[in-house]
Every structure is written in C-alpha cells, then in structure tokens.
Scaffold this active site. Structure first.
Site, short mmCIF file in Angstrom:
data_model
loop_
_atom_site.label_atom_id
_atom_site.label_comp_id
_atom_site.label_asym_id
_atom_site.label_seq_id
_atom_site.Cartn_x
_atom_site.Cartn_y
_atom_site.Cartn_z
N GLY A 39 3.20 -2.39 0.42
CA GLY A 39 3.87 -2.59 -0.86
C GLY A 39 4.12 -4.06 -1.13
O GLY A 39 3.87 -4.56 -2.24
N HIS A 40 4.61 -4.78 -0.13
CA HIS A 40 4.83 -6.21 -0.30
C HIS A 40 3.51 -6.95 -0.54
O HIS A 40 3.44 -7.85 -1.38
CB HIS A 40 5.50 -6.80 0.95
CG HIS A 40 6.87 -6.30 1.22
ND1 HIS A 40 7.16 -5.46 2.27
CD2 HIS A 40 8.06 -6.49 0.58
CE1 HIS A 40 8.45 -5.18 2.28
NE2 HIS A 40 9.02 -5.79 1.26
#
Length: 283
Positions: A39-40
């Site tokens: 996600g990051h």
C-alpha cells in the site's frame, strides 16, 4: 539495489530539497509511520508520476497515540523499509527521531474540526490533533508540490485536506486508492498483529462493507443497514464494532441520498483494531 538517501534532521532534509528546487524539480511527499507494505509503495508510485523527486517520511508519531494504545509495540523495521524504498526507487527517506520533531519545550498543537468530528474521534479523542500537527510540520519541513495519502485512512485524508485548505498550505493533496490483498483485506501495518485465524476473519470485513454499501444504494434504510453490518461483523468473528456509518464522501457529514457516500467502519479482532471504508455505488 541502492537504498535512498536517508536523513534524520530537518536541516539536511531542507538542504537536499533546496538543491532539487535549484534544478527546477517538483517534489512529492509520502508521509508514513514505517512498517512499509505494498500500500505504501503504491503511494510512492503515484508520487513518482506526479513529481520529479519523492520524499518518504518514516516517523511513528507519538502525539496521535493515546496512553492505552500501541505506540510501544507498533511495528518498526527501518532497515527493511529502506530496502523496500530502494527497490521502489524513492529518492529520499526522512527518518527523524522524536526529539527532532518535538524538541524540548515544544508546546504547539493543531486542532481541526469539520471532518474530524465523530467516527475515529469518538474513540480516539486526541488522534486527529496529533495527525494534523505532524502533517503540518512535515509539509512545512518538506515544502512539497504534492503529498500523497491513502484512502484506506479516509477520515484522515479528509482532515488533511481541511487542514491544508484552512491554513493555506501550498500543497496539492492526492488521495490514493486502497491497496488490498487477493481476499480484499486492506493493506495495513497492523495486519502484522493478526494470526492466520484472525486473518481469515479480517478478510470478511471489506465484503460486509461492500454489501452494506450496495444495499444503501438500492434504497435500504440507513439505520437498519448499519445495524445489520455490525451484526454480520460480530457473526464473522470480530470481537466488537466501534462504528459502521454512512457519511458524505467530501465533508463526512451524515450521508444523504443525493450526495456521494462512503461507508466507514472500525472493529476489533482480538487485540487488533481494524478500519476500512468503501464508496456507496451510484444509484
């Protein structure tokens, strides 16, 4: 693989950004608390599309944790994070200590109203003051053209947008789609707390919320739909539900059918608190 340049002081951060600015380069900021995952990295990819240089901050911000919360055990893995950022070709990692961000005598906090009211604030009263303060500092320290925040923390995204509008911070805030695993579970650093049995339960979270949003779009009564969602989460194996609510996608005021909507929820699975949200499909 080469790790990105890592600096831990505001002066070194600003010196590097000054060099980029002299070359006419656009700068993007991706604020994180580390324990990086896909996600990051998706935020880094968006930053690289929108700017010439990408700064990723890694800072577990103590001012957004209540005394009873998981500050001490929050996952920290700086070496691995830097390896992941190197693989993603991020340009700079800002890794300040608490004393750098909140030096002795620090006495200022920012409080945001509007979208911060309710939902998370009902259960974490000091959370958004801490978020607003550290985000304002990171934006002032970095002076980015754009900053990228994930929609997984949807209320936080709305709070940050309000903060930047109200204080005239000269940065474009970009909301990035939530990245999920193959079962629909939103990527989160706190997923590391879950054992295999809890993961199986957690992967039902998004399905229940999507079914709830679909029922709202089809005309279901809001209160009845929210109550049913809470019941289904408990039946699935969640220990308790803090909230399931339908809100206006832009203001987070209570949702009306003539407005874009979002269903937001927080629930406990064992000792782990998970949050998620989905949009209400257009009628």
């Amino acid at each position: 693989m080469t790790r990105p340049l890592a600096v831990d002081s505001v002066s070194a951060l600003r010196a590097q950004i000054r060099d980029w600015r002299r070359d006419g380069l656009r700068v993007a900021l991706v604020p994180t608390m580390g324990a990086l995952h896909d996600g990051h990295i998706s935020l880094v990819r968006i930053a690289q599309e929108r700017a010439d240089r990408c700064v990723v901050s890694i800072f577990v911000n103590p001012t957004q944790f209540a005394p009873s919360e998981d500050l001490d055990k929050y996952p920290r893995q700086l070496g691995l994070d830097l390896d992941l950022l190197g693989a993603a070709k991020a340009d700079l990692a800002f890794t300040p200590a608490v004393s750098e961000m909140y030096p002795a005598g620090f006495a200022t906090r920012i409080s945001v109203g509007g979208p911060s009211v309710g939902l998370e604030s009902d259960f974490r009263p000091s959370f958004f003051d801490g978020v607003a303060t550290v985000v304002a500092k990171l934006i002032l320290q970095t002076n980015p053209d754009v900053a990228i925040f994930g929609e997984k923390d949807y209320q936080q995204l709305c709070v940050v947008r309000q903060l930047c509008r109200d204080l005239d911070l000269p940065v474009e805030i970009i909301g990035a789609p939530t990245i999920r695993d193959a079962h629909g579970l939103a990527m989160s650093s706190r997923n590391a707390y879950l054992d295999e049995g809890e993961l199986a339960v957690a992967r039902q979270f998004n399905t229940i919320l999507r079914d709830t949003a679909a029922s709202l779009a089809a005309g279901a009564d809001q209160q009845a739909a929210m109550a049913e969602a809470s019941r289904l989460l408990i039946a699935a194996g969640f220990r308790s539900v803090d909230y399931v609510e339908a809100r206006d996608s832009h203001t987070l005021a209570p949702w009306r059918r003539d407005r874009e909507g979002r269903v937001l929820a927080a629930a406990w699975l064992g000792k782990t608190r998970l949050i998620d949200n989905v949009d209400v499909p257009s009628a």
